[in-house]
Design a protein around this motif. Sequence first.
Motif, PDB file in Angstrom:
ATOM      1  N   ALA A  74     -60.733  65.187 -12.256  1.00  0.00           N
ATOM      2  CA  ALA A  74     -60.715  64.375 -10.937  1.00  0.00           C
ATOM      3  C   ALA A  74     -61.424  65.282  -9.828  1.00  0.00           C
ATOM      4  O   ALA A  74     -61.473  66.379 -10.139  1.00  0.00           O
ATOM      5  CB  ALA A  74     -59.440  64.133 -10.785  1.00  0.00           C
ATOM      6  N   LEU A  88     -60.741  60.562  -3.455  1.00  0.00           N
ATOM      7  CA  LEU A  88     -60.194  60.986  -4.713  1.00  0.00           C
ATOM      8  C   LEU A  88     -61.209  60.169  -5.770  1.00  0.00           C
ATOM      9  O   LEU A  88     -61.122  58.861  -5.936  1.00  0.00           O
ATOM     10  CB  LEU A  88     -58.962  60.939  -4.912  1.00  0.00           C
ATOM     11  CG  LEU A  88     -58.333  60.817  -6.327  1.00  0.00           C
ATOM     12  CD1 LEU A  88     -58.465  62.353  -7.027  1.00  0.00           C
ATOM     13  CD2 LEU A  88     -56.802  60.593  -6.389  1.00  0.00           C
ATOM     14  N   LYS A 143     -52.774  52.482 -11.376  1.00  0.00           N
ATOM     15  CA  LYS A 143     -51.878  52.985 -10.285  1.00  0.00           C
ATOM     16  C   LYS A 143     -50.436  53.263 -10.552  1.00  0.00           C
ATOM     17  O   LYS A 143     -49.946  54.323 -10.280  1.00  0.00           O
ATOM     18  CB  LYS A 143     -51.929  51.794  -9.261  1.00  0.00           C
ATOM     19  CG  LYS A 143     -51.125  52.206  -7.944  1.00  0.00           C
ATOM     20  CD  LYS A 143     -51.052  51.086  -6.934  1.00  0.00           C
ATOM     21  CE  LYS A 143     -50.522  51.345  -5.790  1.00  0.00           C
ATOM     22  NZ  LYS A 143     -50.228  50.200  -4.917  1.00  0.00           N
ATOM     23  N   TYR A 146     -50.782  56.570 -13.376  1.00  0.00           N
ATOM     24  CA  TYR A 146     -51.342  57.689 -12.928  1.00  0.00           C
ATOM     25  C   TYR A 146     -50.835  58.035 -11.316  1.00  0.00           C
ATOM     26  O   TYR A 146     -51.303  57.173 -10.595  1.00  0.00           O
ATOM     27  CB  TYR A 146     -52.665  57.887 -12.979  1.00  0.00           C
ATOM     28  CG  TYR A 146     -53.080  58.097 -14.364  1.00  0.00           C
ATOM     29  CD1 TYR A 146     -53.406  59.255 -15.006  1.00  0.00           C
ATOM     30  CD2 TYR A 146     -53.171  57.240 -15.241  1.00  0.00           C
ATOM     31  CE1 TYR A 146     -53.524  59.581 -16.442  1.00  0.00           C
ATOM     32  CE2 TYR A 146     -53.720  57.009 -16.554  1.00  0.00           C
ATOM     33  CZ  TYR A 146     -53.691  58.484 -17.249  1.00  0.00           C
ATOM     34  OH  TYR A 146     -54.045  58.594 -18.448  1.00  0.00           O
ATOM     35  N   LYS A 147     -49.867  58.812 -11.100  1.00  0.00           N
ATOM     36  CA  LYS A 147     -49.316  59.133  -9.653  1.00  0.00           C
ATOM     37  C   LYS A 147     -49.994  60.263  -9.199  1.00  0.00           C
ATOM     38  O   LYS A 147     -50.293  61.252  -9.717  1.00  0.00           O
ATOM     39  CB  LYS A 147     -47.808  59.100  -9.937  1.00  0.00           C
ATOM     40  CG  LYS A 147     -47.076  58.170 -10.490  1.00  0.00           C
ATOM     41  CD  LYS A 147     -47.033  56.830  -9.511  1.00  0.00           C
ATOM     42  CE  LYS A 147     -46.245  55.904 -10.355  1.00  0.00           C
ATOM     43  NZ  LYS A 147     -46.301  54.800  -9.337  1.00  0.00           N
ATOM     44  N   VAL A 148     -50.323  59.856  -7.937  1.00  0.00           N
ATOM     45  CA  VAL A 148     -51.070  61.138  -7.110  1.00  0.00           C
ATOM     46  C   VAL A 148     -50.012  61.577  -6.025  1.00  0.00           C
ATOM     47  O   VAL A 148     -49.294  61.075  -5.236  1.00  0.00           O
ATOM     48  CB  VAL A 148     -52.069  60.487  -6.134  1.00  0.00           C
ATOM     49  CG1 VAL A 148     -52.648  61.414  -5.332  1.00  0.00           C
ATOM     50  CG2 VAL A 148     -53.169  59.823  -7.190  1.00  0.00           C
ATOM     51  N   GLU A 154     -45.565  62.410  -3.103  1.00  0.00           N
ATOM     52  CA  GLU A 154     -46.176  61.267  -3.736  1.00  0.00           C
ATOM     53  C   GLU A 154     -47.099  60.628  -2.428  1.00  0.00           C
ATOM     54  O   GLU A 154     -46.470  60.299  -1.498  1.00  0.00           O
ATOM     55  CB  GLU A 154     -45.152  60.190  -4.321  1.00  0.00           C
ATOM     56  CG  GLU A 154     -46.229  58.986  -5.222  1.00  0.00           C
ATOM     57  CD  GLU A 154     -45.179  58.371  -6.071  1.00  0.00           C
ATOM     58  OE1 GLU A 154     -45.743  57.298  -6.632  1.00  0.00           O
ATOM     59  OE2 GLU A 154     -43.902  58.703  -6.199  1.00  0.00           O
ATOM     60  N   ALA A 157     -51.744  55.470  -3.721  1.00  0.00           N
ATOM     61  CA  ALA A 157     -53.330  55.454  -4.055  1.00  0.00           C
ATOM     62  C   ALA A 157     -53.649  54.083  -4.533  1.00  0.00           C
ATOM     63  O   ALA A 157     -52.893  54.028  -5.769  1.00  0.00           O
ATOM     64  CB  ALA A 157     -53.584  56.618  -5.108  1.00  0.00           C
ATOM     65  N   LEU A 187     -53.673  69.044  -4.736  1.00  0.00           N
ATOM     66  CA  LEU A 187     -53.505  67.443  -5.217  1.00  0.00           C
ATOM     67  C   LEU A 187     -53.355  67.554  -6.663  1.00  0.00           C
ATOM     68  O   LEU A 187     -54.019  68.071  -7.186  1.00  0.00           O
ATOM     69  CB  LEU A 187     -54.761  66.758  -4.592  1.00  0.00           C
ATOM     70  CG  LEU A 187     -54.774  65.256  -5.109  1.00  0.00           C
ATOM     71  CD1 LEU A 187     -55.385  64.532  -4.024  1.00  0.00           C
ATOM     72  CD2 LEU A 187     -55.469  65.069  -6.401  1.00  0.00           C
ATOM     73  N   ILE A 189     -52.421  65.104  -9.941  1.00  0.00           N
ATOM     74  CA  ILE A 189     -52.174  63.712 -10.512  1.00  0.00           C
ATOM     75  C   ILE A 189     -51.559  63.946 -11.890  1.00  0.00           C
ATOM     76  O   ILE A 189     -51.648  64.718 -12.758  1.00  0.00           O
ATOM     77  CB  ILE A 189     -53.654  63.117 -11.023  1.00  0.00           C
ATOM     78  CG1 ILE A 189     -54.719  63.067  -9.910  1.00  0.00           C
ATOM     79  CG2 ILE A 189     -53.608  61.713 -11.749  1.00  0.00           C
ATOM     80  CD1 ILE A 189     -56.074  62.808 -10.331  1.00  0.00           C
ATOM     81  N   GLU A 201     -55.223  69.074 -11.219  1.00  0.00           N
ATOM     82  CA  GLU A 201     -54.689  69.496  -9.928  1.00  0.00           C
ATOM     83  C   GLU A 201     -56.107  70.201  -9.555  1.00  0.00           C
ATOM     84  O   GLU A 201     -56.646  70.981  -9.941  1.00  0.00           O
ATOM     85  CB  GLU A 201     -53.688  70.526 -10.578  1.00  0.00           C
ATOM     86  CG  GLU A 201     -52.888  71.267  -9.575  1.00  0.00           C
ATOM     87  CD  GLU A 201     -51.764  71.926  -9.758  1.00  0.00           C
ATOM     88  OE1 GLU A 201     -51.077  72.619  -8.874  1.00  0.00           O
ATOM     89  OE2 GLU A 201     -51.562  72.334 -10.961  1.00  0.00           O
TER      90      GLU A 201
END
Length: 209
Positions: A74, A88, A143, A146-148, A154, A157, A187, A189, A201
């Motif tokens: 990422a 992102l 979505k 995968y949580k941001v 949180e 996204a 950040l 994920i 990260e």
Amino acid sequence: MIYNLIDNKFGRRVVRSILPTYFILLLMSSFSYRYSTILPYNLIESEKNYASNMVASPSKYLDALNPKTFVAKAAVQSKAIESNYLQLFIPFHPEIEANILKNCPNLKYNKTRKGLFLRFLSNQNEVLDLEKVNLNTYLDCLKKQYKVFIDDQEIEASFVLSTINNRQIGFESFLDIKQIGEGSHSLLIKTNQKPSQVYSEIPFWYFPS
């Protein structure tokens, strides 16, 4: 020709003089320099091996990419963020697709579009219709799976299918970060699994202009 060269007295001298040089060059090319006995010597490889907010490798920042550098897991637009949003980008990876196919039974798997195929042997209208349906389901599942997070909070996204300047295909989202304070942030994920795992990260610094 090689056998004639070896049988010839002058040829044997040439071979004996070339072989040591070849092995010396081969040995020299195998050396690499470590600047520390503890720290990772290759920042790009370290991003592939583990997710950490202690490593700011070039592959985590879009403005640090070059034609030979690709996003590993990422990336955001830069280490230092002045705008009130975070761009992102998550590149496509078989690991992501395997996770989505496993957890999203509503996807209609289309074998004709994976790998090499002959276009004239497939019904293009049918394929395109199926792709439109699948894309919406795919992105919705991405979505959910995968949580941001920014600093363990949180962040909403929503992703779209996209490409970046080096033509790497992946998923892109723009995150509102007006609510966070100035300074260092991280950040994360995380996968929506039990237990949750950190997929990537990225450390960044927020100083709004």
